[in-house]
Enzyme design. Sequence first.
Site, PDB file in Angstrom:
ATOM      1  N   ASP A 286       0.863  -1.175   0.000  1.00 27.31           N
ATOM      2  CA  ASP A 286       0.000   0.000   0.000  1.00 27.31           C
ATOM      3  C   ASP A 286       0.908   1.237   0.000  1.00 27.31           C
ATOM      4  OD1 ASP A 286      -2.201   1.655   0.146  1.00 27.31           O
ATOM      5  OD2 ASP A 286      -2.574   1.313   2.275  1.00 27.31           O
ATOM      6  N   ASP A 288      -0.127   5.028   1.207  1.00 29.28           N
ATOM      7  CA  ASP A 288      -0.291   5.881   2.389  1.00 29.28           C
ATOM      8  C   ASP A 288      -0.227   5.050   3.669  1.00 29.28           C
ATOM      9  OD1 ASP A 288      -1.188   8.665   1.245  1.00 29.28           O
ATOM     10  OD2 ASP A 288      -2.284   7.164   0.107  1.00 29.28           O
ATOM     11  N   ASP A 469      -1.452  -1.001   5.730  1.00 31.28           N
ATOM     12  CA  ASP A 469      -1.729  -0.448   7.062  1.00 31.28           C
ATOM     13  C   ASP A 469      -3.205  -0.251   7.357  1.00 31.28           C
ATOM     14  OD1 ASP A 469      -1.989   1.860   5.210  1.00 31.28           O
ATOM     15  OD2 ASP A 469      -2.257   2.971   7.080  1.00 31.28           O
TER      16      ASP A 469
END
Length: 523
Positions: A286, A288, A469
């Site tokens: 991922d 961000d 996250d």
Amino acid sequence: MNKILENALNRKSIKALILDLDGVVTQTAKLHANAWKHMFDDYLLQRGKQDKKEYEPLSIPLDYRQYIDGIPRYDGVRNFLKTRSISLPEGSPQDEPGKETVAGLGNLKNQYFLELVKQGGAEVYTDTISWLEQQRRLGRQTAIISASKNCQAILRGAGIENLFDVRVDGVVAEELGLKGKPDPAIFLEAARKLRVLPQQAAIFEDALAGVKAGKAGNFALVVGVNRGNAANTLLHNGADLVISNFTDNRMETTIHRTEAQELPSALENNLLKEKLNGKQPAVFLDYDGCLTPIVKDPDQAILSDEMRNVLRQLADVCKVAIVSGRDRQNVKQLVQLDNVYFAGSHGFDISGPGGMHTEPGGASAALPALDASAKVLREKLQSIKGTLVERKRYAIAVHYRNVADENVEQVKQITEEVIAQHPELKKGLGKMVIELKPNLDWHKGKAVLWLMEALELNEQVTMPLYIGDDITDEDAFATLQDRGITILVGEHDEKTAATYRLKDVDEVKQFLDQLLHTLTYHG
């Protein structure tokens, strides 16, 4: 006997079994769906003539399953009408079938359903009946639950009323004032009548609302019963495991979830050597919160030169893909690497080296609904300070990180009202963000599998490694749980299907450095 299911029941020391009626024990779900469609399609046609507009008919795959299935009858009427921006008086249970009230339409649906039952009767699932008889011989108690007030009549007509010690249906729920699913009240009442704790009981459900209710009630085991093509949806809505049949071993993947704090660190010694075991990794990350820290302004999430450099070197020795909720072009501009693959909009838009570009999820049909929703959201949320409505190609992100606490619920309510008006869309959750996404069975996990296949990465020699996250990364964690290395960065508000953890972006950089060293010097 389904040995995997029996092992799960024994492992959890299950004393009682609580089964939904429609779709689990009896085959009346199709009758219910057809009765709902008959009633609503006729009503919308008449209402359209009155309002001088055309209303979209009820879609069984989209509308019925999402807004009606497994939910009390009058709630189903309200839920569906809301998607068509129609509001009716409540009326009363005594209203004539067909009266233009919530109760009147609900009563008409029930009339249609009973007519269908009389015409063909309610068939039972023979695998369920055989299994129930066996479980009762083993000494386990059984209960039947249903939102329907016709439950007892259906059981009697099918000759299976004696298979259940307890019945909690629409009649009982009304007498006791129990809320309908996804509230767990009806399940908890069944457990109470059986004199067992939720931690001693297993729930069996084919409906999303029922699976959610089972999880909300903290029952020991929530089993999704997949009679169609909803295994992934049941799993992702909280089922501990999914079966397609009670008497054989056809079992969908079981997803294990745990608290983030309980996960071992991905930086522990020998992890890469032991897990890779000679295989070549394919790295999916991922953006961000994983490659860059979370910031208030998404445009300020700038990739560091150090992180970019390790990604470049890593992509020279193995396949690397960035899988993000951001638009593909946006994340590609931020990363600025031409040897990396990009899956934007949660995997609906994919590109890579050599001019590769495809949109495998089929999301283009949702573009008109996204356009309309973005316009309405901007109008309704512009007065709430701190709200950011970010339009992506195949999603809309409503950020509320900078919204005052007292206004957050208002942002959520407005967003959910807009989603309810568009059956082509569904809600997605993230860290301080609500997303509107195409209502399709496609997510980051499926995008990873698509890339693995498209790049001919045979799992016999390739180990998928996913680092993320957010809650949106849980689909990928669940998909890869038993076939790769899955790593959660930080934590979010739910249990995770990841198997390892890294604290922050700095530890991600440290881990990628370790991986690069392993591949360069020991590959």
